[in-house]
Design a protein around this motif. Structure first.
Motif, short mmCIF file in Angstrom:
data_model
loop_
_atom_site.label_atom_id
_atom_site.label_comp_id
_atom_site.label_asym_id
_atom_site.label_seq_id
_atom_site.Cartn_x
_atom_site.Cartn_y
_atom_site.Cartn_z
N TYR A 56 0.84 -1.20 0.00
CA TYR A 56 0.00 0.00 0.00
C TYR A 56 0.87 1.25 0.00
O TYR A 56 1.81 1.36 0.79
CB TYR A 56 -0.95 0.01 1.22
CG TYR A 56 -1.91 1.18 1.15
CD1 TYR A 56 -2.92 1.21 0.21
CD2 TYR A 56 -1.77 2.27 2.00
CE1 TYR A 56 -3.78 2.29 0.10
CE2 TYR A 56 -2.63 3.37 1.91
CZ TYR A 56 -3.64 3.36 0.95
OH TYR A 56 -4.48 4.44 0.85
N ALA A 57 0.54 2.17 -0.89
CA ALA A 57 1.30 3.41 -1.05
C ALA A 57 2.75 3.15 -1.46
O ALA A 57 3.59 4.04 -1.41
CB ALA A 57 1.24 4.27 0.21
N GLY A 58 3.03 1.90 -1.86
CA GLY A 58 4.40 1.56 -2.26
C GLY A 58 5.32 1.31 -1.08
O GLY A 58 6.54 1.21 -1.25
N VAL A 59 4.73 1.18 0.11
CA VAL A 59 5.52 0.86 1.31
C VAL A 59 5.49 -0.67 1.45
O VAL A 59 4.42 -1.27 1.47
CB VAL A 59 4.92 1.54 2.56
CG1 VAL A 59 5.71 1.15 3.81
CG2 VAL A 59 4.91 3.06 2.36
N GLY A 60 6.66 -1.27 1.52
CA GLY A 60 6.76 -2.73 1.48
C GLY A 60 6.01 -3.43 2.61
O GLY A 60 6.08 -3.02 3.77
N CYS A 61 5.30 -4.52 2.25
CA CYS A 61 4.72 -5.40 3.25
C CYS A 61 5.86 -6.11 3.98
O CYS A 61 7.01 -6.09 3.52
CB CYS A 61 3.86 -6.47 2.57
SG CYS A 61 2.39 -5.84 1.80
N GLU A 62 5.54 -6.80 5.07
CA GLU A 62 6.57 -7.53 5.82
C GLU A 62 6.91 -8.81 5.05
O GLU A 62 6.45 -9.90 5.37
CB GLU A 62 6.08 -7.83 7.23
CG GLU A 62 5.92 -6.57 8.08
CD GLU A 62 7.23 -5.79 8.23
OE1 GLU A 62 8.31 -6.41 8.32
OE2 GLU A 62 7.16 -4.54 8.24
N GLY A 120 10.08 1.02 -5.43
CA GLY A 120 10.18 1.01 -3.97
C GLY A 120 11.01 -0.20 -3.54
O GLY A 120 11.20 -1.14 -4.32
N LYS A 121 11.53 -0.16 -2.30
CA LYS A 121 12.36 -1.28 -1.83
C LYS A 121 11.96 -1.71 -0.42
O LYS A 121 11.49 -0.89 0.37
CB LYS A 121 13.84 -0.87 -1.80
CG LYS A 121 14.49 -0.77 -3.15
CD LYS A 121 15.95 -0.38 -3.01
CE LYS A 121 16.65 -0.34 -4.35
NZ LYS A 121 18.02 0.18 -4.22
N TYR A 122 12.16 -3.00 -0.16
CA TYR A 122 12.03 -3.55 1.19
C TYR A 122 13.39 -4.17 1.51
O TYR A 122 13.85 -5.05 0.77
CB TYR A 122 10.92 -4.60 1.22
CG TYR A 122 10.85 -5.45 2.47
CD1 TYR A 122 10.20 -4.98 3.62
CD2 TYR A 122 11.41 -6.72 2.50
CE1 TYR A 122 10.12 -5.76 4.76
CE2 TYR A 122 11.33 -7.50 3.64
CZ TYR A 122 10.69 -7.02 4.77
OH TYR A 122 10.61 -7.79 5.89
N LYS A 123 14.03 -3.69 2.55
CA LYS A 123 15.36 -4.19 2.94
C LYS A 123 16.30 -4.26 1.73
O LYS A 123 16.85 -5.32 1.41
CB LYS A 123 15.24 -5.53 3.65
CG LYS A 123 14.42 -5.41 4.95
CD LYS A 123 14.46 -6.63 5.82
CE LYS A 123 13.64 -6.38 7.08
NZ LYS A 123 13.43 -7.58 7.89
N ASP A 124 16.43 -3.13 1.05
CA ASP A 124 17.38 -2.98 -0.07
C ASP A 124 17.05 -3.81 -1.31
O ASP A 124 17.88 -3.90 -2.21
CB ASP A 124 18.82 -3.31 0.37
CG ASP A 124 19.37 -2.21 1.26
OD1 ASP A 124 18.97 -1.04 1.06
OD2 ASP A 124 20.14 -2.54 2.17
N ARG A 125 15.89 -4.42 -1.34
CA ARG A 125 15.54 -5.21 -2.52
C ARG A 125 14.25 -4.63 -3.11
O ARG A 125 13.32 -4.30 -2.37
CB ARG A 125 15.34 -6.65 -2.06
CG ARG A 125 15.13 -7.62 -3.16
CD ARG A 125 15.30 -9.03 -2.61
NE ARG A 125 14.42 -9.93 -3.31
CZ ARG A 125 14.14 -11.16 -2.91
NH1 ARG A 125 14.67 -11.63 -1.78
NH2 ARG A 125 13.34 -11.92 -3.61
N TYR A 126 14.20 -4.52 -4.45
CA TYR A 126 13.05 -3.92 -5.11
C TYR A 126 11.76 -4.68 -4.85
O TYR A 126 11.75 -5.93 -4.91
CB TYR A 126 13.26 -3.84 -6.63
CG TYR A 126 14.14 -2.69 -7.05
CD1 TYR A 126 13.71 -1.37 -6.89
CD2 TYR A 126 15.40 -2.92 -7.58
CE1 TYR A 126 14.51 -0.31 -7.27
CE2 TYR A 126 16.21 -1.85 -7.97
CZ TYR A 126 15.76 -0.55 -7.81
OH TYR A 126 16.55 0.50 -8.18
N LEU A 127 10.70 -3.95 -4.59
CA LEU A 127 9.37 -4.55 -4.52
C LEU A 127 9.06 -5.12 -5.91
O LEU A 127 9.47 -4.56 -6.93
CB LEU A 127 8.33 -3.49 -4.13
CG LEU A 127 8.56 -2.82 -2.78
CD1 LEU A 127 7.48 -1.76 -2.52
CD2 LEU A 127 8.59 -3.84 -1.65
N GLY A 128 8.35 -6.21 -5.92
CA GLY A 128 8.06 -6.87 -7.20
C GLY A 128 9.05 -7.98 -7.51
O GLY A 128 8.92 -8.66 -8.52
#
Ligand SMILES: *Cc1c(COP(=O)(O)O)cnc(C)c1O
Length: 375
Positions: free
Chosen positions: A131-137, A162-170
């Motif tokens: 949501y809003a490009g903020v990574g899920c857990e 967007g990224k979660y822990k330095d890795r791209y979402l998707g």
């Protein structure tokens, strides 16, 4: 008063006309022309995904995901109740039963602590929405999915780059989907992409997207004629749209710089007012890099949300709600509804402020002054 600051406005970055003219001159207006290939390469190289395929929408990319996962009647698919209908409709079209997860009160993403309780032997997929490009857990979600052998499809309509822990979402799910609709960060009016992280899906994805034929392999010289080999549809956009999109993707640094400036300006200038009025502003975990897709206010009560919308409207500023809980909709109820109190509470209190990369500083100041004058 007429609306003078809309909620969203598509804006050009520079080369859109130019590239569309080039596509016309090249004489290849159907799908998979030169600009489509440029978009594929840009997405694959930037995100480091094995295969990206442009589609006619994120909705269609999700439909491809449901076909690729071979979703059958009676299979269950877990999604957050707080999302757009396409996230689940694609799977319901194949006969799946939606299972609605509630969201976290801080990021408004699927609540991973309540995910495992929703898993049954029929669970075939989990579709987290950033949501809003903020990574899920994703650490927790991936762990649960791997443990039970369930596929993860990321609905990353908001989260490109967007990224979660330095890795791209998707890049976490076996498949992920992007949207290039008018309201998203990068657009061609209507468009999308399927990101394929698990290479075993690539060949079939190309076939489904090309009306169930092996035309892609034929063009690559891998087979000597192309024939009907599977079910399929037409999920590839015209190269004219890809030309428009390529200009936007190429201009991503400037689009994202503007969006970041706008987002940070809202966040800084509304902080004191929000604290004093018990209004919740977006929360970004330190390990998430967001692509600045939207800015919302979570008002203390539904009545105050309506009052804020009316207050802004009276000054020519358009603000809008976001998702209505899917589990409480007519269709959601037919599938048994769900227990999603956070979704219900957030959905009736959230409003989105005007947000687009061409929003001028002067207009944004007007919005901020109007919001902080509300009490
Ligand atoms: C916009 C959106 C979609 C649908 O995208 P289209 O490209 O319009 O099909 C799907 N899921 C989410 C979360 C969205 O925000």
């Amino acid at each position: 008063m007429a609306i003078t600051i809309p909620f969203n406005q598509p804006s050009l970055v520079g080369h859109e006309h130019d590239y569309m003219c080039q596509a016309i001159e090249q004489g290849h207006l159907s799908g998979d022309g030169a600009f489509t290939k440029k978009c594929h390469a840009l997405l694959e190289h930037t995100l480091n995904v094995p295969r990206a395929l442009l589609t006619t929408s994120c909705t269609h990319a999700l439909e491809m995901a449901a076909l690729l996962l071979d979703i059958q009647p009676g299979d269950e698919v877990i999604i957050p109740s707080f999302t757009f209908v396409s996230t689940i409709n694609a799977f319901v079209l194949r006969g799946a039963k939606p299972v609605f997860a509630d969201i976290r009160p801080d990021t408004l993403n699927l609540d991973e602590t309540r995910l495992e309780a929703l898993v049954t032997p029929r669970t075939k997929a989990i579709v987290p929405v950033h949501y809003a490009g903020v990574g899920c857990e994703m650490d927790a979600i991936t762990k649960i999915a791997d443990h039970f052998g369930i596929a993860v499809v990321e609905d990353n309509a908001h989260g490109l780059f967007g990224k979660y822990k330095d890795r791209y979402l998707g890049t976490f799910g076996c498949l992920a989907t992007q949207s290039f609709h008018d309201t998203k960060n990068f657009t061609c009016g209507e468009g999308g992409a399927l990101l394929i992280n698990a290479p075993e899906y690539t060949e079939r994805a190309e076939i489904l997207r090309e009306k169930g034929t092996n035309r892609s392999r034929f063009y690559r010289g891998l087979v000597d004629k192309y024939t009907w080999v599977d079910v399929g549809s037409s999920y590839l956009p015209s190269d004219l749209l890809a030309a428009f999109l390529y200009a936007q993707l190429e201009g991503r640094a400037s689009i994202q710089a503007s969006r970041r400036r706008i987002w940070e300006s809202y966040h800084t200038h509304l902080a004191d007012w929000a604290l004093a009025h018990d209004v919740q502003l977006p929360f970004i975990p330190v390990y998430c890099e967001q692509p600045y897709h939207l800015y919302y206010l979570l008002m203390p009560t539904p009545e105050q949300r309506q009052a804020m919308i009316d207050h802004l409207r009276a000054q020519g500023i358009q603000s809008v709600f976001h998702y209505l809980p899917l589990h409480a909709s007519d269709v959601g109820q037919r599938f048994g509804g769900g227990d999603c109190p956070v979704t219900e509470s957030v959905s009736e209190r959230l409003l989105r402020l005007p947000f687009y990369h061409a929003l001028s500083e002067g207009d944004q100041i007007r919005v901020i002054e109007a919001v902080t004058a509300f009490s």
